[in-house]
Motif scaffolding. Structure first.
Motif, PDB file in Angstrom:
ATOM      1  N   SER A  72       0.834  -1.200   0.000  1.00  0.00           N
ATOM      2  CA  SER A  72       0.000   0.000   0.000  1.00  0.00           C
ATOM      3  C   SER A  72       0.874   1.258   0.000  1.00  0.00           C
ATOM      4  O   SER A  72       1.788   1.379   0.810  1.00  0.00           O
ATOM      5  N   ASP A  73       0.584   2.184  -0.914  1.00  0.00           N
ATOM      6  CA  ASP A  73       1.333   3.441  -0.986  1.00  0.00           C
ATOM      7  C   ASP A  73       1.130   4.252   0.284  1.00  0.00           C
ATOM      8  O   ASP A  73       0.006   4.404   0.757  1.00  0.00           O
ATOM      9  N   GLY A  74       2.216   4.765   0.820  1.00  0.00           N
ATOM     10  CA  GLY A  74       2.141   5.635   1.986  1.00  0.00           C
ATOM     11  C   GLY A  74       1.888   4.902   3.295  1.00  0.00           C
ATOM     12  O   GLY A  74       1.781   5.544   4.339  1.00  0.00           O
ATOM     13  N   ALA A  75       1.792   3.590   3.254  1.00  0.00           N
ATOM     14  CA  ALA A  75       1.559   2.812   4.479  1.00  0.00           C
ATOM     15  C   ALA A  75       2.861   2.132   4.893  1.00  0.00           C
ATOM     16  O   ALA A  75       3.786   2.000   4.095  1.00  0.00           O
ATOM     17  N   LYS A  76       2.907   1.702   6.158  1.00  0.00           N
ATOM     18  CA  LYS A  76       4.119   1.031   6.606  1.00  0.00           C
ATOM     19  C   LYS A  76       4.291  -0.294   5.867  1.00  0.00           C
ATOM     20  O   LYS A  76       3.322  -0.873   5.365  1.00  0.00           O
ATOM     21  N   GLU A  77       5.511  -0.765   5.795  1.00  0.00           N
ATOM     22  CA  GLU A  77       5.853  -2.006   5.099  1.00  0.00           C
ATOM     23  C   GLU A  77       4.993  -3.151   5.621  1.00  0.00           C
ATOM     24  O   GLU A  77       4.779  -3.285   6.819  1.00  0.00           O
ATOM     25  N   GLY A  78       4.480  -3.957   4.707  1.00  0.00           N
ATOM     26  CA  GLY A  78       3.657  -5.093   5.094  1.00  0.00           C
ATOM     27  C   GLY A  78       2.165  -4.830   5.025  1.00  0.00           C
ATOM     28  O   GLY A  78       1.364  -5.748   5.187  1.00  0.00           O
ATOM     29  N   VAL A  79       1.773  -3.578   4.788  1.00  0.00           N
ATOM     30  CA  VAL A  79       0.347  -3.287   4.588  1.00  0.00           C
ATOM     31  C   VAL A  79       0.069  -3.463   3.091  1.00  0.00           C
ATOM     32  O   VAL A  79       0.625  -2.760   2.260  1.00  0.00           O
ATOM     33  N   ILE A  80      -0.759  -4.444   2.788  1.00  0.00           N
ATOM     34  CA  ILE A  80      -1.021  -4.836   1.406  1.00  0.00           C
ATOM     35  C   ILE A  80      -2.405  -4.354   0.970  1.00  0.00           C
ATOM     36  O   ILE A  80      -3.367  -4.452   1.728  1.00  0.00           O
TER      37      ILE A  80
END
Length: 132
Positions: A72-80
Motif C-alpha cells: 500500500s502506498d504511503g503505508a508502513k511495510e507489510g500493509v497490502i
C-alpha cells in the motif's frame, strides 16, 4: 500482515485507462475504494463510483477483471492492498466530485505516476492488449 480490501472500476477507451487523483495526493489511482461493512463487491463498486465520478454503474453489466495485490502506498511495510477489479457500463457524464481533484486517461508509459497495485493492473491490461 494487514490487507486493505478495495474495489476498482476499470474503464478503458482508445488504449487508455481512466484514473483519478484525489485531493492532497500525488499519484493517480484507478477509481474505486474500500468496502463498507457488509457490502458486496458490486455494492462497493456502485457506491464508490457514484461518490467519485458522479455516474451510476449499471449493475447487470458488472464483469470481473481480476484481483491484484501490492504494498500500500504511503503505508508502513507489510500493509497490502488487495484490489478486486471490475468493468461495467455506466449512466451519466463523468465529472470529479469533491474528493477527486482530477480525472485523467493514462496509458502504460504512465507507470511512474500510479500506485504499486495499479502498476500490476496496468501490466496485466498491457499483456492482454487492452492498454497502449
Amino acid at each position: 500482515m494487514k490487507e486493505v480490501d478495495k474495489i476498482a472500476f476499470i474503464e478503458i477507451k482508445n488504449g487508455q485507462i481512466l484514473s483519478t487523483k484525489s485531493k492532497g495526493k500525488t499519484k493517480y489511482y484507478i477509481p474505486g475504494g474500500k468496502r463498507e461493512s457488509g457490502e458486496t463487491d458490486e455494492q462497493t463498486l456502485i457506491r464508490e463510483i457514484a461518490e467519485e465520478l458522479n455516474v451510476r454503474i449499471v449493475d447487470n453489466t458488472i464483469k470481473y477483471v481480476g484481483t491484484f495485490k501490492a504494498q500500500s502506498d504511503g503505508a508502513k511495510e507489510g500493509v497490502i492492498v488487495k484490489m478486486t477489479c471490475y468493468k461495467a457500463e455506466y449512466d451519466g457524464f463523468m465529472e470529479p466530485t469533491s474528493e477527486i481533484e482530477e480525472i485523467r486517461w493514462l496509458n502504460y508509459k504512465d507507470l511512474d505516476i500510479v500506485s504499486e497495485v495499479d502498476k500490476k493492473i496496468f501490466k496485466f491490461l498491457k499483456e492482454n492488449g487492452e492498454l497502449e
